[in-house]
Design an enzyme around this catalytic site. Structure first.
Site, PDB file in Angstrom:
ATOM      1  N   ASP A  33      -8.069   3.848   1.205  1.00  0.00           N
ATOM      2  CA  ASP A  33      -7.315   4.283   1.926  1.00  0.00           C
ATOM      3  C   ASP A  33      -8.498   4.771   3.470  1.00  0.00           C
ATOM      4  O   ASP A  33      -8.536   6.087   3.027  1.00  0.00           O
ATOM      5  CB  ASP A  33      -6.490   5.686   1.653  1.00  0.00           C
ATOM      6  CG  ASP A  33      -5.008   5.811   2.342  1.00  0.00           C
ATOM      7  OD1 ASP A  33      -5.679   5.653   3.624  1.00  0.00           O
ATOM      8  OD2 ASP A  33      -4.347   6.608   1.643  1.00  0.00           O
ATOM      9  N   ARG A  68      -3.214  -0.928   5.457  1.00  0.00           N
ATOM     10  CA  ARG A  68      -4.110  -1.733   4.830  1.00  0.00           C
ATOM     11  C   ARG A  68      -2.387  -2.877   4.424  1.00  0.00           C
ATOM     12  O   ARG A  68      -3.753  -3.586   4.769  1.00  0.00           O
ATOM     13  CB  ARG A  68      -4.489  -0.988   3.245  1.00  0.00           C
ATOM     14  CG  ARG A  68      -5.801  -0.014   3.480  1.00  0.00           C
ATOM     15  CD  ARG A  68      -5.588   0.952   1.897  1.00  0.00           C
ATOM     16  NE  ARG A  68      -4.728   1.415   1.508  1.00  0.00           N
ATOM     17  CZ  ARG A  68      -4.499   2.180   0.842  1.00  0.00           C
ATOM     18  NH1 ARG A  68      -5.118   2.444  -0.006  1.00  0.00           N
ATOM     19  NH2 ARG A  68      -3.200   3.208   0.551  1.00  0.00           N
ATOM     20  N   CYS A  82       0.585  -1.289   0.026  1.00  0.00           N
ATOM     21  CA  CYS A  82      -0.084  -0.351  -0.323  1.00  0.00           C
ATOM     22  C   CYS A  82       0.972   1.368   0.292  1.00  0.00           C
ATOM     23  O   CYS A  82       1.959   1.437  -0.328  1.00  0.00           O
ATOM     24  CB  CYS A  82      -1.178   0.053   1.117  1.00  0.00           C
ATOM     25  SG  CYS A  82      -0.215   0.192   3.282  1.00  0.00           S
TER      26      CYS A  82
HETATM   27  P1  4NP Z   1      -2.199   2.544   3.629  1.00  0.00           P
HETATM   28  O1  4NP Z   1      -1.877   4.783   4.613  1.00  0.00           O
HETATM   29  O2  4NP Z   1      -0.997   3.297   2.309  1.00  0.00           O
HETATM   30  O3  4NP Z   1      -3.004   1.933   3.513  1.00  0.00           O
HETATM   31  O4  4NP Z   1      -1.036   2.168   4.781  1.00  0.00           O
HETATM   32  C1  4NP Z   1      -1.536   4.733   4.437  1.00  0.00           C
HETATM   33  C2  4NP Z   1      -1.048   5.482   5.151  1.00  0.00           C
HETATM   34  C3  4NP Z   1      -0.348   7.024   6.022  1.00  0.00           C
HETATM   35  C4  4NP Z   1      -0.446   7.601   4.918  1.00  0.00           C
HETATM   36  C5  4NP Z   1      -1.064   7.752   3.541  1.00  0.00           C
HETATM   37  C6  4NP Z   1      -2.247   6.404   3.744  1.00  0.00           C
HETATM   38  N1  4NP Z   1       0.089   9.167   4.932  1.00  0.00           N
HETATM   39  O5  4NP Z   1       0.331   9.589   4.766  1.00  0.00           O
HETATM   40  O6  4NP Z   1       1.083   9.187   6.110  1.00  0.00           O
END
Ligand code: 4NP
Length: 150
Positions: free
Chosen positions: A122, A14, A8
């Protein structure tokens, strides 16, 4: 050994769930399941507390995972690379060196809804319900992946 990588953006919401869920459905002596983020935002971090909590609610412990960034070497290590959304897909495909690398990369929800390129939303900026929703989507996809490859 068959090796599967979940990808991800941050590797804290995720893909740690996808890693924990798929691991729980496969025998450890035959499969390695790992996860990574396309960004460098959360290298070394534990999963987001909301992912830890929803995993715990469904009986999984993901607290030993640590964030890391996807790298081109992952194409050599892993047999299957599942991404959560189209942005992850393009980021990973852009690092592919040849068609063999590209062929390993799949949108995870295409296991459930073939060729529709649906994204796992997300949940980072939302509430707890978003994490529950993501867990259920990933659980359904991982059931199909596990039954296909084991
Ligand atoms: P992930 O969610 O891609 O599902 O781990 C996110 C976690 C952190 C961030 C964006 C999406 N961030 O911008 O820090």
């Amino acid at each position: 050994m068959t090796r599967i990588l979940m990808v991800c953006l941050g590797n804290i919401c995720r893909s740690p769930l996808a890693e924990g869920i798929l691991k729980s459905k496969l025998p450890q002596d035959k499969f390695i399941v790992d996860s990574a983020g396309t960004s460098n935002y959360h290298i070394g971090d534990m999963p987001d507390i909301r992912s830890i909590e929803v995993a715990k609610k469904y009986g999984l412990d993901i607290t030993s995972q640590k964030g890391r960034q996807f790298s081109v070497k992952d194409f050599d290590v892993f047999d299957y690379i599942y991404v959560m959304d189209e942005s992850n897909y393009h980021n990973v495909i852009n690092l592919a060196r040849h068609n063999n690398d590209k062929a390993k990369v799949k949108m995870i929800l295409n296991e459930v809804y073939s060729n529709q390129n649906h994204s796992v939303p997300d949940p980072y900026y939302g509430g707890k319900q978003g994490f529950d929703n993501v867990f259920k989507m990933l659980d359904e996809a991982c059931d199909i992946i596990a039954s296909k490859i084991s």
